[in-house]
Design an enzyme around this catalytic site. Structure first.
Site, PDB file in Angstrom:
ATOM      1  N   GLU A 294      -9.884   3.686  -6.579  1.00 29.82           N
ATOM      2  CA  GLU A 294      -8.649   3.559  -7.361  1.00 29.82           C
ATOM      3  C   GLU A 294      -9.039   3.168  -8.777  1.00 29.82           C
ATOM      4  O   GLU A 294     -10.223   2.924  -9.060  1.00 29.82           O
ATOM      5  CB  GLU A 294      -7.706   2.534  -6.725  1.00 29.82           C
ATOM      6  CG  GLU A 294      -7.082   3.032  -5.432  1.00 29.82           C
ATOM      7  CD  GLU A 294      -5.950   2.160  -4.931  1.00 29.82           C
ATOM      8  OE1 GLU A 294      -4.955   2.015  -5.645  1.00 29.82           O
ATOM      9  OE2 GLU A 294      -6.085   1.626  -3.819  1.00 29.82           O
TER      10      GLU A 294
ATOM     11  N   HIS B 135       3.360   0.224 -12.206  1.00 27.71           N
ATOM     12  CA  HIS B 135       2.517   1.250 -11.570  1.00 27.71           C
ATOM     13  C   HIS B 135       2.733   2.548 -12.338  1.00 27.71           C
ATOM     14  O   HIS B 135       3.874   2.922 -12.616  1.00 27.71           O
ATOM     15  CB  HIS B 135       2.902   1.427 -10.103  1.00 27.71           C
ATOM     16  CG  HIS B 135       1.848   2.136  -9.310  1.00 27.71           C
ATOM     17  ND1 HIS B 135       1.572   3.466  -9.480  1.00 27.71           N
ATOM     18  CD2 HIS B 135       0.987   1.689  -8.370  1.00 27.71           C
ATOM     19  CE1 HIS B 135       0.576   3.812  -8.658  1.00 27.71           C
ATOM     20  NE2 HIS B 135       0.204   2.743  -7.982  1.00 27.71           N
TER      21      HIS B 135
ATOM     22  N   GLN C 255       0.333   1.512  -0.136  1.00 22.80           N
ATOM     23  CA  GLN C 255      -0.228   2.728   0.461  1.00 22.80           C
ATOM     24  C   GLN C 255      -1.743   2.771   0.383  1.00 22.80           C
ATOM     25  O   GLN C 255      -2.432   3.099   1.337  1.00 22.80           O
ATOM     26  CB  GLN C 255       0.318   3.959  -0.270  1.00 22.80           C
ATOM     27  CG  GLN C 255       1.801   4.137  -0.176  1.00 22.80           C
ATOM     28  CD  GLN C 255       2.285   5.267  -1.091  1.00 22.80           C
ATOM     29  OE1 GLN C 255       1.560   5.761  -1.947  1.00 22.80           O
ATOM     30  NE2 GLN C 255       3.525   5.663  -0.901  1.00 22.80           N
TER      31      GLN C 255
ATOM     32  N   ALA D  30       1.124 -12.303   3.480  1.00 27.12           N
ATOM     33  CA  ALA D  30       0.663 -13.667   3.152  1.00 27.12           C
ATOM     34  C   ALA D  30       1.371 -14.713   4.005  1.00 27.12           C
ATOM     35  O   ALA D  30       0.735 -15.615   4.572  1.00 27.12           O
ATOM     36  CB  ALA D  30       0.892 -13.941   1.667  1.00 27.12           C
TER      37      ALA D  30
ATOM     38  N   ARG E  61      -4.570   0.031 -14.774  1.00 21.71           N
ATOM     39  CA  ARG E  61      -3.171   0.430 -14.637  1.00 21.71           C
ATOM     40  C   ARG E  61      -2.317   0.246 -15.879  1.00 21.71           C
ATOM     41  O   ARG E  61      -1.475   1.077 -16.188  1.00 21.71           O
ATOM     42  CB  ARG E  61      -2.519  -0.402 -13.540  1.00 21.71           C
ATOM     43  CG  ARG E  61      -2.550   0.279 -12.262  1.00 21.71           C
ATOM     44  CD  ARG E  61      -1.811  -0.454 -11.234  1.00 21.71           C
ATOM     45  NE  ARG E  61      -2.350   0.074  -9.981  1.00 21.71           N
ATOM     46  CZ  ARG E  61      -2.098  -0.425  -8.806  1.00 21.71           C
ATOM     47  NH1 ARG E  61      -1.327  -1.478  -8.697  1.00 21.71           N
ATOM     48  NH2 ARG E  61      -2.603   0.120  -7.745  1.00 21.71           N
TER      49      ARG E  61
HETATM   50  C1  SIN Z   1      -1.287   2.207  -4.683  1.00 25.44           C
HETATM   51  O1  SIN Z   1      -1.595   2.709  -3.603  1.00 25.44           O
HETATM   52  O2  SIN Z   1      -1.356   2.826  -5.733  1.00 25.44           O
HETATM   53  C2  SIN Z   1      -0.777   0.792  -4.723  1.00 25.44           C
HETATM   54  C3  SIN Z   1      -1.796  -0.133  -4.253  1.00 25.44           C
HETATM   55  C4  SIN Z   1      -1.807  -1.375  -5.077  1.00 25.44           C
HETATM   56  O3  SIN Z   1      -0.848  -1.640  -5.797  1.00 25.44           O
HETATM   57  O4  SIN Z   1      -2.817  -2.071  -5.042  1.00 25.44           O
END
Ligand code: SIN
Length: 516
Positions: free
Chosen positions: A114, A242, A47, A14, A290
């Site tokens: 994801e 996470h 990642q 950023a 999440r």
């Molecule tokens: C991940 O690769 O799990 C992290 C990516 C993110 O936090 O958006």
């Protein structure tokens, strides 16, 4: 004393995009970072990838996914800006200008999934997306004729009319920032950088917690700078954990991230007995939002009296796995886990700060001449829980809009009042006390202001943190400056701001989960 058109604090994505955008518009930029290299911040650790667009995707579908993941607490205009401007900037800047070589399959981008995305829309460079992006952007930053880079420079405080001007009547003006007091770590001097505009891009707060995926520099500096100055900050209670950081009993502090895109590619969470459990907690199973996955793991840890759960992707082809996740494969292999043959031990860890310094669509804060971008800002996009792979996109979009706005808006940007001289103190900080104080902050935040909160735990936390702050402030006032004492002061300030927000926020929502 130094004077610049725009001061940017922080060299993650950023900050770099804001600097480059304003520099392209002809402004002289000074960008500083407290680290000894410009390759710092959380960008390089991202990642999974960055949202672009999926087959049959629309901005409306993305808006819906972000809003659902954000537990209905997202600010719609910000989400719309992200969903419409975001993919355009990915194309114009990341793909066309910085030439980032995102992975392809037969000339089409390899789209990954994801948690909580309704379709595949994330592009990536294997499992090193953030690193590839940051390295490419830094090439432009370091060669731009309008940009001066200062590493090893720590922003001590923002210069504001109300706190620093010797003109006492400045207190009646609209609050404004005119630069920062900066500590040069290498030569030990402290001096002001006067700036027409200041952009705070200092990253997150993960190091306030015992377990985190964040780099060591993520000590909540920007939140502390803004809070001390009286800049409006909000949504501070929403700390995203996470679900899958690598677990090893020998390790605390920064934990290696096991990307959510692994679950996007079919990995399954299992308990210590090999039993799959996510379907019990959410209809989206392993790809639930999440906050849900992180809390479900914590519940399983309590139920099975275990220290970790496991992520199993052994059913995938070995060569594909090594090629798709080379960094994760290597890290795990080096620590004794062959992910093609055995499941990966994982636990939740503090990962992303959904709240922060409140900003509008152009990154402007409640202070004139002051912007915030990236993780330390709160644009409203993430609401109460961030959708995966929105953070790099948000950094790109708000870096760009803030950089543009800062290079055109006026707001008395040439007013630089006289300020009081900085007085150096000389007591040497006690490293044992600093270590112990950090340990208290991290344990307090992890145990009392973590995944599961209660009013008793939060009250206990605030009491302990305030006591700690009183001691630290006394000490800070006499101390010879060092990065360690500055980080500690910021860490406590930020921990208190977050805990206070958690105490005042009575609604159990998203990442702020209160049991009673
Ligand atoms: C991940 O690769 O799990 C992290 C990516 C993110 O936090 O958006």
């Amino acid at each position: 004393m130094l004077k610049t058109d725009i001061l940017v604090i922080g060299t993650g994505l950023a900050g770099c995009i804001a600097a480059i955008t304003s520099a392209d518009a002809g402004k002289k930029i000074t960008i500083i970072t407290k680290t000894n290299t410009i390759l710092s911040g959380s960008t390089a650790a991202a990642q999974g990838g960055i949202i672009y667009k999926g087959i049959s995707d629309t901005p409306e579908k993305l808006i819906e996914d972000i809003t659902i993941a954000g537990a209905g607490h997202c600010w719609n205009p910000a989400v719309e800006q992200l969903a419409t401007l975001g993919p355009k900037l990915v194309k114009d800047l990341l793909i066309d200008r910085f030439k980032i070589d995102f992975d392809k399959n037969y000339n089409e981008f390899d789209l990954t999934a994801e948690g909580a995305h309704s379709l595949r829309r994330i592009i990536h460079c294997k499992d090193l997306t953030g690193k590839y992006i940051q390295e490419a952007v830094l090439k432009t930053l370091t060669t731009h004729p309008n940009i001066t880079i200062l590493t090893n420079h720590f922003a001590v405080d923002l210069l504001t009319l109300s706190h620093h001007s010797k003109n006492s009547v400045d207190i009646y003006k609209h609050p404004a920032c005119f630069g920062a007091i900066v500590f040069d770590i290498l030569n030990g001097s402290t001096f002001p950088i006067f700036a027409g505009k200041t952009i705070v891009a200092t990253g997150g707060v993960g190091q306030l917690y015992l377990h985190t995926t964040n780099p060591i520099e993520a000590t909540g500096d920007g939140l502390a700078l803004a809070s001390r100055a009286g800049v409006r900050c909000f949504n501070l209670e929403y700390i995203q954990f996470h679900p899958t950081a690598f677990y090893s009993e020998h390790h605390t502090g920064t934990r290696f991230l096991i990307s959510e895109s692994m679950r996007g590619e079919g990995a399954i969470l299992i308990d210590k007995n090999g039993k799959e459990f996510m379907n019990r907690f959410h209809p989206q199973g392993n790809l639930a939002p999440r906050d849900v996955v992180a809390r479900s793991i914590q519940t399983i840890l309590f139920e099975t009296n275990a220290t970790c759960v496991y992520l199993d992707i052994t059913h995938k082809n070995n060569e594909w796995l090594k090629n798709r996740f080379p960094e994760i494969f290597k890290y795990c292999f080096d620590t004794g886990i062959d992910i093609t043959q055995e499941p990966i031990p994982v636990i939740p860890a503090a990962h992303y700060f959904c709240g922060g310094v409140g900003v509008n669509l152009n990154g402007r804060t409640s202070f004139q001449r002051l912007y915030a971008v990236g993780e330390i800002s709160c644009t409203g996009v993430h609401g109460a829980n961030r959708l995966a792979s929105t953070s790099l996109l948000e950094a790109l979009v708000w870096g760009y809009t803030a950089g543009k706005d800062a290079s055109i808006s006026k707001e008395n940007e040439n007013y630089f009042p006289p300020i009081y001289d900085w007085v150096d103190e000389n007591e040497t900080p006690d490293s044992v006390l600093i270590f112990q104080d950090w340990s208290s902050i991290k344990n307090t935040m992890w145990n009392y202001v973590g995944l599961f909160r209660s009013s008793i735990r939060l009250q206990r936390a605030i009491k302990m943190l305030r006591d700690l702050q009183m001691e630290t402030e006394k000490f800070y006032k006499r101390a010879k400056l060092s990065p360690e004492i500055l980080e500690l002061r910021n860490g406590i300030k930020s921990a208190i701001a977050i805990t206070n927000a958690a105490i005042s926020s009575r609604i159990c929502r998203g990442a702020h989960y209160i049991e009673n």
